[in-house]
Design an enzyme around this catalytic site. Structure first.
Site, mmCIF file in Angstrom:
data_model
loop_
_atom_site.group_PDB
_atom_site.id
_atom_site.type_symbol
_atom_site.label_atom_id
_atom_site.label_comp_id
_atom_site.label_asym_id
_atom_site.label_seq_id
_atom_site.Cartn_x
_atom_site.Cartn_y
_atom_site.Cartn_z
ATOM 1 N N TYR A 54 9.442 -48.899 -87.140
ATOM 2 C CA TYR A 54 10.600 -49.478 -86.341
ATOM 3 C C TYR A 54 11.599 -48.136 -86.549
ATOM 4 C CZ TYR A 54 8.571 -53.661 -85.007
ATOM 5 O OH TYR A 54 7.789 -54.068 -83.523
ATOM 6 N N LYS A 59 -1.742 -52.353 -96.060
ATOM 7 C CA LYS A 59 -3.382 -51.332 -95.240
ATOM 8 C C LYS A 59 -3.153 -49.660 -96.753
ATOM 9 C CE LYS A 59 -6.154 -50.030 -92.340
ATOM 10 N NZ LYS A 59 -7.601 -51.195 -92.130
ATOM 11 N N ASP A 112 -6.157 -55.439 -91.087
ATOM 12 C CA ASP A 112 -7.425 -55.750 -90.526
ATOM 13 C C ASP A 112 -8.000 -57.319 -90.304
ATOM 14 O OD1 ASP A 112 -7.972 -55.241 -92.639
ATOM 15 O OD2 ASP A 112 -9.248 -53.624 -91.584
ATOM 16 N N ASP A 155 5.072 -58.239 -86.308
ATOM 17 C CA ASP A 155 5.515 -58.060 -85.302
ATOM 18 C C ASP A 155 4.132 -58.418 -84.506
ATOM 19 O OD1 ASP A 155 6.889 -58.008 -82.564
ATOM 20 O OD2 ASP A 155 5.403 -55.986 -82.296
ATOM 21 N N ASP A 189 2.664 -63.365 -82.933
ATOM 22 C CA ASP A 189 2.037 -63.011 -81.149
ATOM 23 C C ASP A 189 1.018 -63.808 -81.209
ATOM 24 O OD1 ASP A 189 4.879 -61.858 -80.727
ATOM 25 O OD2 ASP A 189 3.812 -61.054 -78.669
HETATM 26 C C1 IPM Z 1 10.229 -58.931 -81.732
HETATM 27 C C2 IPM Z 1 10.338 -58.212 -80.310
HETATM 28 C C3 IPM Z 1 10.902 -56.648 -80.345
HETATM 29 C C4 IPM Z 1 10.220 -56.294 -82.082
HETATM 30 C C5 IPM Z 1 10.845 -56.291 -79.971
HETATM 31 C C6 IPM Z 1 11.746 -56.025 -78.569
HETATM 32 C C7 IPM Z 1 11.764 -54.709 -80.271
HETATM 33 O O1 IPM Z 1 8.616 -57.474 -79.610
HETATM 34 O O2 IPM Z 1 11.241 -59.970 -82.067
HETATM 35 O O3 IPM Z 1 9.240 -59.336 -82.121
HETATM 36 O O4 IPM Z 1 8.826 -55.435 -81.872
HETATM 37 O O5 IPM Z 1 10.296 -56.393 -82.945
HETATM 38 MN MN MN Z 2 7.292 -59.160 -80.869
#
Ligand code: IPM
Ligand code: MN
Ligand code: NAD
Length: 345
Positions: free
Chosen positions: A137, A182, A214, A238, A242
């Site tokens: 990032y 990884k 993975d 990240d 999700d």
């Molecule tokens: C999160 C989001 C952020 C990230 C984005 C919006 C920059 O996806 O907080 O998980 O990738 O960290």
């Molecule tokens: Mn995110």
């Protein structure tokens, strides 16, 4: 009096923030314990001030006792010179919020809503510890018409502090840390694994195992109850978090806390501004309610956090469920039902 900076942000951010603040205020009706102060952030701040992170907002955050963030971003700002997402990264960096804690717990109230089989998800209770201020990032970026690159850079001290955080959390739980990397391909992961092993020496009462990202991505869905604490770099964290939201059934129910070594902490859902459902009063506010709960817990008010959380589950069990989980309750109706359950109204 604790000063709480509120960054409602964009899309569903203001909707879920309103809900969570109403609920926490109902829990502390006559107690002027918190002063909530709103500031512009994200796309909303671009419109007002031409920048997603105005100086005044950053200063307020630096002087706050805690920060609550809804969500930021929308396709309409994706080509801005300074995007809402960059504003969020700059805020995380400015406050040195290196440790992002994302609890993933499938309580029984979620079982009917998970797309996975009950025997797989029941009892899931893991914490994903995501490094938040380094990695790909923040490494050097290059972009031309023909070539692009993002540098994934980690210093050993950055790895060491997030590993320490993970072990400290593990000590309050089942003492099992899985470090996800990884290392079969990436140099950063080779260093990560080495430093993880070193830090593990400081925590002989805890168990450390390593897993490739993975295979971890598969295992999180196949056997989520096998995990206690997962620690990983920024980008993997990240994505895996999700993915893990599939376990309870929605992104809209996962909260997070971001900590520095000694400064202010920030509390936010793991999801984004959900432009597809913004403005419709249908967002699930549980992610924000639980984020506020994490803030209360850090202030020693865990019993109130627990009450708020249990009230959410109880109304779900009454059939009061937003559409991300297959129901048809609005955000406002859900909020009112939680407040009623808590004894308000
Ligand atoms: C999160 C989001 C952020 C990230 C984005 C919006 C920059 O996806 O907080 O998980 O990738 O960290
Ligand atoms: Mn995110
Ligand atoms: P998203 O997380 O906003 O939405 C993904 C899906 O989940 C959508 O279908 C959305 O409707 C649903 N969803 C998310 N939260 C929900 C909730 N509380 N209730 C019900 N449904 C919910 O991801 P995206 O669509 O890829 O990104 C939208 C914008 O948000 C982008 O600009 C992105 O950069 C930004 N973003 C911001 C943050 C943040 O503020 N921390 C985090 C992730 C994405």
């Amino acid at each position: 009096m604790k000063k709480i900076v509120v960054l409602a942000g964009d899309g569903i951010g203001p909707e879920i923030m309103t809900s969570a603040l109403q609920i926490v205020k109902a829990c502390l009706p006559s107690n002027p314990y918190f002063a909530f102060e709103s500031y512009a952030f994200g796309g909303q701040a671009i419109e007002q001030y031409g920048t997603p992170l105005p100086k005044k907002t950053l200063q307020a955050c630096q002087q706050a006792d805690a920060i609550l963030l809804g969500a930021i971003g929308d396709p309409k700002w994706e080509n801005a010179a300074y995007t809402p997402e960059k504003g969020l990264l700059d805020l995380r960096r400015a406050l040195d919020l290196y440790a992002n804690i994302r609890p993933i717990k499938v309580t029984d109230a979620f079982l009917p809503f998970s797309p996975l089989k009950e025997q797989i998800v029941k009892g899931t209770d893991l914490v994903l510890v995501r490094e938040l201020t380094s990695g790909i990032y923040f490494g050097e970026k290059k972009l031309s018409a023909t070539e692009a690159s993002d540098l994934n850079y980690y210093h050993r001290e950055e790895i060491r502090r997030i590993l320490r955080k993970a072990f400290q959390i593990a000590r309050t739980r089942q003492r099992r840390v899985v470090s996800v990397d990884k290392a079969n391909v990436l140099a950063t992961s080779k260093l990560w694994r080495k430093v993880a092993n070193e830090v593990a020496q400081e925590f002989p009462d805890c168990q450390l195992t390593h897993q490739y990202v993975d295979s971890a991505a598969m295992k999180i869905l196949q056997q989520p109850t096998a995990f206690d604490v997962i620690v990983t770099e920024n980008l993997f964290g990240d994505i895996l978090s999700d993915e893990a939201s599939v376990l309870p059934g929605s992104l809209g129910v996962l909260a997070s806390a971001s900590h520095s070594l000694s400064g202010v902490s920030l509390y936010e859902p793991i999801h984004g501004s959900a432009p597809d459902i913004a403005g419709k009063d249908i967002a699930n506010p549980i992610s924000m309610i639980l984020s506020v709960g994490m803030m209360l817990t850090s202030f020693g008010m865990k019993s109130i956090a627990d009450q708020m959380e249990q009230a959410c589950y109880q109304v779900m069990e009454d059939g009061v469920v937003t559409c991300d989980l297959g129901g048809n309750t609005t955000t406002t109706e859900f909020t009112d039902a939680v407040i009623k359950k808590l004894g308000g109204y």
